[in-house]
Design a protein around this motif. Sequence first.
Motif, PDB file in Angstrom:
ATOM      1  N   ASN A 193      14.548 -18.480  -8.499  1.00 20.84           N
ATOM      2  CA  ASN A 193      15.197 -17.195  -8.231  1.00 20.84           C
ATOM      3  C   ASN A 193      15.913 -17.196  -6.887  1.00 20.84           C
ATOM      4  N   SER A 194      15.431 -17.989  -5.935  1.00 21.11           N
ATOM      5  CA  SER A 194      16.113 -18.065  -4.638  1.00 21.11           C
ATOM      6  C   SER A 194      17.555 -18.538  -4.820  1.00 21.11           C
ATOM      7  N   LEU A 195      17.754 -19.548  -5.672  1.00 26.02           N
ATOM      8  CA  LEU A 195      19.106 -20.056  -5.906  1.00 26.02           C
ATOM      9  C   LEU A 195      19.931 -19.108  -6.762  1.00 26.02           C
ATOM     10  N   LEU A 196      19.285 -18.421  -7.688  1.00 24.90           N
ATOM     11  CA  LEU A 196      20.014 -17.457  -8.519  1.00 24.90           C
ATOM     12  C   LEU A 196      20.464 -16.251  -7.689  1.00 24.90           C
ATOM     13  N   THR A 197      19.711 -15.902  -6.671  1.00 31.35           N
ATOM     14  CA  THR A 197      20.120 -14.836  -5.755  1.00 31.35           C
ATOM     15  C   THR A 197      21.288 -15.321  -4.883  1.00 31.35           C
ATOM     16  N   MET A 198      21.149 -16.551  -4.404  1.00 28.44           N
ATOM     17  CA  MET A 198      22.172 -17.159  -3.553  1.00 28.44           C
ATOM     18  C   MET A 198      23.476 -17.422  -4.301  1.00 28.44           C
TER      19      MET A 198
END
Length: 199
Positions: free
Chosen positions: A31-36
């Motif tokens: 999710n960190s990358l999907l937010t980014m």
Amino acid sequence: MARLDPLPKDAAPELADEFAFFERTLGFVPNSLLTMARRPALTRGLIALSKGVYDPSGEVDLGLKRLIGHVASMAAGCMYCRAHTATSAMRHGIEGDKLAAIHEYRTSPLFSEAERIALDFALAAASQPNDVTDAQMDHLRTHWSEGQIVEMLGVIGLFGFFNRWNDSLATALEAEPQETAEATLSATGWSVGKHGGGH
């Protein structure tokens, strides 16, 4: 509750190859990358840095690198990153009992002297203010080469970014890392806290 929702994977089609890599290696896109992914260039840059930090041709064991990231995340207080590093450590050969003893690495017989020194370095380098001393660097050099120290500091630096990113945004934790953390880190003060509700 997450302060920014992760985007659907298909919202950033230019990142399809990068996301496919994570699905192959992790089984999911964090999710960190999907937010980014709202800024694909930032996402690509961080993925490139991650690949450099975790280069399989490096001299520092990939499992130990995950423990270094874990201890750096302990210093920062990021439960999301602690769960992720726990999952990655186990995928790279770290046994559950060793992971469960991470908060007592200085005294646990499961850790070698070289590992203790590396984890002390992670804790000091990730602390605010930075707590690395000349004496500690000298001690580190008794077990680790300068190239290996660079590899370790690369992990700590990477998690400096990830800890701030995920703690600031209360990134929702995915199912697998949450299950791993609940099973192995309960005695270490880990809780899902603000990262709950993500799966």
